[in-house]
Scaffold this motif. Structure first.
Motif, PDB file in Angstrom:
ATOM      1  N   SER A   1       0.829  -1.211   0.000  1.00 33.46           N
ATOM      2  CA  SER A   1       0.000   0.000   0.000  1.00 33.46           C
ATOM      3  C   SER A   1       0.862   1.259   0.000  1.00 33.46           C
ATOM      4  O   SER A   1       0.493   2.265  -0.608  1.00 33.46           O
ATOM      5  CB  SER A   1      -0.935  -0.006   1.207  1.00 33.46           C
ATOM      6  OG  SER A   1      -0.199   0.035   2.414  1.00 33.46           O
ATOM      7  N   SER A   2       2.017   1.225   0.676  1.00 38.34           N
ATOM      8  CA  SER A   2       2.897   2.397   0.677  1.00 38.34           C
ATOM      9  C   SER A   2       3.390   2.713  -0.731  1.00 38.34           C
ATOM     10  O   SER A   2       3.413   3.876  -1.153  1.00 38.34           O
ATOM     11  CB  SER A   2       4.089   2.157   1.614  1.00 38.34           C
ATOM     12  OG  SER A   2       3.667   2.036   2.946  1.00 38.34           O
ATOM     13  N   ILE A   3       3.785   1.688  -1.449  1.00 40.56           N
ATOM     14  CA  ILE A   3       4.253   1.897  -2.827  1.00 40.56           C
ATOM     15  C   ILE A   3       3.106   2.356  -3.713  1.00 40.56           C
ATOM     16  O   ILE A   3       3.270   3.254  -4.555  1.00 40.56           O
ATOM     17  CB  ILE A   3       4.889   0.603  -3.366  1.00 40.56           C
ATOM     18  CG1 ILE A   3       6.148   0.257  -2.558  1.00 40.56           C
ATOM     19  CG2 ILE A   3       5.230   0.739  -4.848  1.00 40.56           C
ATOM     20  CD1 ILE A   3       6.757  -1.078  -2.894  1.00 40.56           C
ATOM     21  N   LEU A   4       1.918   1.776  -3.518  1.00 46.32           N
ATOM     22  CA  LEU A   4       0.773   2.158  -4.332  1.00 46.32           C
ATOM     23  C   LEU A   4       0.370   3.612  -4.078  1.00 46.32           C
ATOM     24  O   LEU A   4      -0.008   4.331  -5.013  1.00 46.32           O
ATOM     25  CB  LEU A   4      -0.405   1.228  -4.048  1.00 46.32           C
ATOM     26  CG  LEU A   4      -1.651   1.418  -4.923  1.00 46.32           C
ATOM     27  CD1 LEU A   4      -1.297   1.264  -6.399  1.00 46.32           C
ATOM     28  CD2 LEU A   4      -2.734   0.428  -4.528  1.00 46.32           C
ATOM     29  N   VAL A   5       0.463   4.048  -2.823  1.00 45.00           N
ATOM     30  CA  VAL A   5       0.163   5.451  -2.512  1.00 45.00           C
ATOM     31  C   VAL A   5       1.096   6.371  -3.285  1.00 45.00           C
ATOM     32  O   VAL A   5       0.673   7.385  -3.864  1.00 45.00           O
ATOM     33  CB  VAL A   5       0.274   5.705  -0.991  1.00 45.00           C
ATOM     34  CG1 VAL A   5       0.310   7.203  -0.693  1.00 45.00           C
ATOM     35  CG2 VAL A   5      -0.902   5.076  -0.265  1.00 45.00           C
ATOM     36  N   SER A   6       2.384   6.048  -3.307  1.00 46.48           N
ATOM     37  CA  SER A   6       3.330   6.886  -4.051  1.00 46.48           C
ATOM     38  C   SER A   6       3.025   6.900  -5.546  1.00 46.48           C
ATOM     39  O   SER A   6       3.214   7.918  -6.217  1.00 46.48           O
ATOM     40  CB  SER A   6       4.763   6.411  -3.811  1.00 46.48           C
ATOM     41  OG  SER A   6       5.024   5.187  -4.477  1.00 46.48           O
ATOM     42  N   LEU A   7       2.524   5.777  -6.079  1.00 51.94           N
ATOM     43  CA  LEU A   7       2.178   5.731  -7.500  1.00 51.94           C
ATOM     44  C   LEU A   7       0.927   6.553  -7.815  1.00 51.94           C
ATOM     45  O   LEU A   7       0.789   7.108  -8.914  1.00 51.94           O
ATOM     46  CB  LEU A   7       1.961   4.280  -7.935  1.00 51.94           C
ATOM     47  CG  LEU A   7       3.197   3.371  -7.918  1.00 51.94           C
ATOM     48  CD1 LEU A   7       2.806   1.942  -8.256  1.00 51.94           C
ATOM     49  CD2 LEU A   7       4.240   3.865  -8.907  1.00 51.94           C
ATOM     50  N   LEU A   8       0.011   6.631  -6.849  1.00 50.67           N
ATOM     51  CA  LEU A   8      -1.238   7.358  -7.086  1.00 50.67           C
ATOM     52  C   LEU A   8      -1.100   8.859  -6.852  1.00 50.67           C
ATOM     53  O   LEU A   8      -1.924   9.640  -7.350  1.00 50.67           O
ATOM     54  CB  LEU A   8      -2.336   6.808  -6.164  1.00 50.67           C
ATOM     55  CG  LEU A   8      -2.807   5.379  -6.454  1.00 50.67           C
ATOM     56  CD1 LEU A   8      -3.809   4.931  -5.404  1.00 50.67           C
ATOM     57  CD2 LEU A   8      -3.420   5.278  -7.846  1.00 50.67           C
ATOM     58  N   LEU A   9      -0.076   9.281  -6.108  1.00 44.88           N
ATOM     59  CA  LEU A   9       0.058  10.691  -5.749  1.00 44.88           C
ATOM     60  C   LEU A   9       0.101  11.625  -6.960  1.00 44.88           C
ATOM     61  O   LEU A   9      -0.606  12.640  -6.969  1.00 44.88           O
ATOM     62  CB  LEU A   9       1.307  10.894  -4.886  1.00 44.88           C
ATOM     63  CG  LEU A   9       1.131  10.653  -3.389  1.00 44.88           C
ATOM     64  CD1 LEU A   9       2.466  10.793  -2.665  1.00 44.88           C
ATOM     65  CD2 LEU A   9       0.131  11.646  -2.822  1.00 44.88           C
ATOM     66  N   PRO A  10       0.932  11.367  -7.992  1.00 42.28           N
ATOM     67  CA  PRO A  10       0.962  12.316  -9.114  1.00 42.28           C
ATOM     68  C   PRO A  10      -0.377  12.443  -9.810  1.00 42.28           C
ATOM     69  O   PRO A  10      -0.765  13.544 -10.222  1.00 42.28           O
ATOM     70  CB  PRO A  10       2.038  11.734 -10.040  1.00 42.28           C
ATOM     71  CG  PRO A  10       2.180  10.312  -9.641  1.00 42.28           C
ATOM     72  CD  PRO A  10       1.894  10.268  -8.177  1.00 42.28           C
ATOM     73  N   PHE A  11      -1.117  11.337  -9.931  1.00 43.55           N
ATOM     74  CA  PHE A  11      -2.420  11.406 -10.582  1.00 43.55           C
ATOM     75  C   PHE A  11      -3.428  12.146  -9.703  1.00 43.55           C
ATOM     76  O   PHE A  11      -4.241  12.936 -10.203  1.00 43.55           O
ATOM     77  CB  PHE A  11      -2.923   9.998 -10.894  1.00 43.55           C
ATOM     78  CG  PHE A  11      -1.989   9.206 -11.770  1.00 43.55           C
ATOM     79  CD1 PHE A  11      -1.885   9.470 -13.123  1.00 43.55           C
ATOM     80  CD2 PHE A  11      -1.190   8.200 -11.242  1.00 43.55           C
ATOM     81  CE1 PHE A  11      -1.018   8.755 -13.932  1.00 43.55           C
ATOM     82  CE2 PHE A  11      -0.328   7.471 -12.030  1.00 43.55           C
ATOM     83  CZ  PHE A  11      -0.236   7.755 -13.383  1.00 43.55           C
ATOM     84  N   GLY A  12      -3.377  11.906  -8.380  1.00 39.78           N
ATOM     85  CA  GLY A  12      -4.268  12.622  -7.476  1.00 39.78           C
ATOM     86  C   GLY A  12      -4.021  14.110  -7.496  1.00 39.78           C
ATOM     87  O   GLY A  12      -4.957  14.919  -7.545  1.00 39.78           O
ATOM     88  N   ALA A  13      -2.736  14.514  -7.449  1.00 42.90           N
ATOM     89  CA  ALA A  13      -2.406  15.939  -7.474  1.00 42.90           C
ATOM     90  C   ALA A  13      -2.823  16.565  -8.808  1.00 42.90           C
ATOM     91  O   ALA A  13      -3.389  17.670  -8.836  1.00 42.90           O
ATOM     92  CB  ALA A  13      -0.905  16.123  -7.245  1.00 42.90           C
ATOM     93  N   TYR A  14      -2.563  15.862  -9.912  1.00 43.87           N
ATOM     94  CA  TYR A  14      -2.907  16.399 -11.237  1.00 43.87           C
ATOM     95  C   TYR A  14      -4.422  16.578 -11.384  1.00 43.87           C
ATOM     96  O   TYR A  14      -4.906  17.639 -11.804  1.00 43.87           O
ATOM     97  CB  TYR A  14      -2.370  15.457 -12.309  1.00 43.87           C
ATOM     98  CG  TYR A  14      -2.706  15.880 -13.722  1.00 43.87           C
ATOM     99  CD1 TYR A  14      -1.900  16.756 -14.413  1.00 43.87           C
ATOM    100  CD2 TYR A  14      -3.849  15.395 -14.364  1.00 43.87           C
ATOM    101  CE1 TYR A  14      -2.200  17.148 -15.710  1.00 43.87           C
ATOM    102  CE2 TYR A  14      -4.166  15.785 -15.649  1.00 43.87           C
ATOM    103  CZ  TYR A  14      -3.340  16.659 -16.324  1.00 43.87           C
ATOM    104  OH  TYR A  14      -3.659  17.046 -17.595  1.00 43.87           O
ATOM    105  N   LEU A  15      -5.183  15.543 -11.036  1.00 43.37           N
ATOM    106  CA  LEU A  15      -6.638  15.603 -11.210  1.00 43.37           C
ATOM    107  C   LEU A  15      -7.266  16.629 -10.270  1.00 43.37           C
ATOM    108  O   LEU A  15      -8.203  17.341 -10.661  1.00 43.37           O
ATOM    109  CB  LEU A  15      -7.240  14.220 -10.982  1.00 43.37           C
ATOM    110  CG  LEU A  15      -6.895  13.166 -12.035  1.00 43.37           C
ATOM    111  CD1 LEU A  15      -7.417  11.796 -11.623  1.00 43.37           C
ATOM    112  CD2 LEU A  15      -7.459  13.557 -13.406  1.00 43.37           C
TER     113      LEU A  15
END
Length: 549
Positions: free
Chosen positions: A218-232
């Motif tokens: 989950s820690s790695i997945l959070v880091s992968l989702l961060l750029p998309f969350g910030a962009y959207l």
């Protein structure tokens, strides 16, 4: 099914490009190999990858900007902030204005708004492309840090300018005052949103980890989702999504520094992002090659629309645009340097000598274009608001592709020539800072060992054993403190001894690994145990290799 198979072949081409780039001469950068492989696939395949511009941009650009922001050296970015901002903002705006007018003059059939869009597309530089070009060339560290900072910020500023140019092309109107106000809002809000998203996500994950333990997946997945969350999130609030993604990456360094994340999670997280960076950059260049056959087929019609006949005019346009880009960049770098030296002389600075001319030339040559330029070109809308085709879209993509190829070739030839044999000053400050940090951390380790040893010995009948082991560990740390605090001559000798020790340790570790897996092949030990011990040896190998780099 055909498209899925084609996508798998594109990923395979990325893997093959990594192998070929090591086998081929170092002067041939990996992006050129990837484009060539993509062209082979595009010629042989019976189907094409249909690119949705918005989806393509969302999937590829935010993670690349996020990673650039995360990994860029922050101290160097802040130290050279003025130079970075000058290149990332001033040079980008000059390029969009100057090159846009030049392209409209060169190709009158291309509308002015589209000319500005092309200028915005080719304005961002790409440090990954430069790194691929200069793998065998010793680029000065400070120069590379400035190039990395420039690329991080000019990606954002160039893409924001592209957004304004596309809006002007779609609406047919443009207001400088409105654009300036909108730019300020998009920039400030984008940076704030990117930082806030990262801080909230990392702080929440750290709070959970402290109470319930660290979950690596989950820690790695959070880091992968961060750029998309910030962009959207930024795009939803009509701010700059690209700036939000870059700011989220920068904030990751500070927000994640105190997070309750284990060392193994951080190692795996870095490995995942290394793979993702390699894949995304490779996919972009392979996609360019895959699209080239169709783009070249439409080249004759695109050139005919400019009033000229023959695809040879494409080369003329590309050469003219590259020459204009080089002139603008060289002029800006030279003028910025002169202004910096002038201010330093007025303040009575100790060192106002101009750097070698080859450094100035290298700064100009190093402005290679890469993945972001291509991604931006491929995200131009297919149609205008009334449903008619976007004017000169194929021509813009072809010219942007030509600029990428030309800039990579120029950098691959120019950088080795300009930097070969260049004597660079030793960065004593960095070495001293590193030694100071190691001394302070060693003292902290000694104090902690003493505290833990007393606590454990107080609750055990084997106090002497705790004392002996603690003394042995503290002696190792004290040896580090003494060696780092020695005089210069002794330090030189000890540095030589440490280098020899590192080489011997590396040789021993690699012999251990070879022997370990030889035993596994002979079934003397189990494969699971071999993999576990192999990972430990890999970490030691990586640590020693990094110390020697």
């Amino acid at each position: 099914m055909d498209v899925v198979t084609l996508c798998l072949f594109l990923l395979l081409a990325v893997v093959i490009s990594g192998i070929l780039s090591r086998l081929l001469p170092s002067a041939l950068p990996r992006p050129l190999v990837q484009i060539a492989l993509g062209a082979v696939i595009g010629t042989a395949a019976g189907t094409r990858v249909e690119l949705d511009p918005e989806l393509f941009f969302l999937l590829l650009v935010p993670p690349l900007l996020f990673l650039d922001g995360w990994r860029i050296p922050k101290d160097e970015l802040f130290r050279d902030g003025k130079a970075v901002l000058g290149l990332a903002l001033g040079l980008v705006f000059l390029t969009v204005l100057g090159l846009g007018l030049f392209v409209h003059w060169l190709i009158p059939a291309m509308p002015l708004a589209v000319s500005f869009a092309l200028a915005a597309v080719v304005s961002p530089t790409d440090p990954i492309a430069v790194g691929a070009v200069a793998q065998k060339v010793p680029i000065p560290k400070r120069m590379m840090h400035i190039l990395e900072g420039e690329s991080l910020l000019n990606d954002a500023s160039g893409l924001v300018c592209l957004r304004f140019a596309i809006a002007a092309a779609l609406s047919g109107t443009f207001s400088l005052a409105t654009a300036a106000g909108t730019f300020v809002w998009m920039a400030l809000a984008g940076v704030a949103i990117g930082g806030a998203v990262t801080w909230l996500a990392i702080s929440g994950k750290a709070l959970f980890a402290r109470h319930f333990g660290d979950d690596q997946g989950s820690s790695i997945l959070v880091s992968l989702l961060l750029p998309f969350g910030a962009y959207l999130a930024a795009e939803h609030l009509h701010a700059s999504g690209v700036l939000a993604a870059a700011a989220a990456g920068i904030a990751m360094t500070f927000a994640g520094s105190g997070a309750a994340v284990g060392a193994s999670t951080r190692i795996r997280q870095r490995a995942v992002w290394d793979m993702l960076q390699f894949t995304l950059n490779g996919v972009i260049f392979v996609l360019l090659g895959e699209q080239l056959p169709d783009l070249l087929i439409g080249a004759r019609a695109a050139v005919a629309g400019t009033g000229h006949e023959g695809t040879g005019w494409l080369a003329v346009y590309v050469i003219a645009i590259v020459a204009m880009l080089a002139a603008l960049r060289f002029g800006w770098v030279w003028l910025s340097l002169q202004l910096t030296l002038f201010r330093a002389r007025r303040r009575g600075g100790a060192d106002t000598s101009s750097p070698p001319r080859r450094i100035i030339g290298a700064m100009s040559v190093a402005g290679a274009r890469g993945a972001i330029t291509l991604a931006a070109a491929l995200t131009l809308p297919l149609t205008l608001s009334d449903g008619t085709p976007f004017p000169a879209r194929d021509l813009v993509i072809l010219l942007a592709s030509g600029v990428i190829l030309a800039s990579l070739v120029i950098a691959s030839i120019g950088l080795p020539l300009l930097l070969r044999g260049l004597r660079l000053p030793v960065d004593e400050g960095a070495a001293g800072e590193r030694d100071h940090a190691r001394i302070v951390t060693a003292k902290a380790a000694i104090a902690e060992i003493e505290r833990v040893q007393h606590d454990l010995a107080a609750n055990s009948d084997e106090a002497d054993r705790y004392t002996d082991i603690a003394a042995r560990l503290m002696a190792q740390y004290r040896e580090r403190i003494e060696s780092l605090g020695a005089d210069e001559e002794r330090r030189i000798e000890e540095d030589r001894d440490r280098r020899i020790d590192r080489e011997l340790r590396l040789a021993a570790i690699r012999a251990e690994r070879q022997s370990l897996f030889a035993m596994a092949e002979r079934r003397e030990i189990g494969l699971t145990l071999a993999e576990q011990l192999g990972r430990e040896l890999d970490l030691s190998d990586a640590r020693l290799t990094r110390l020697g780099s």
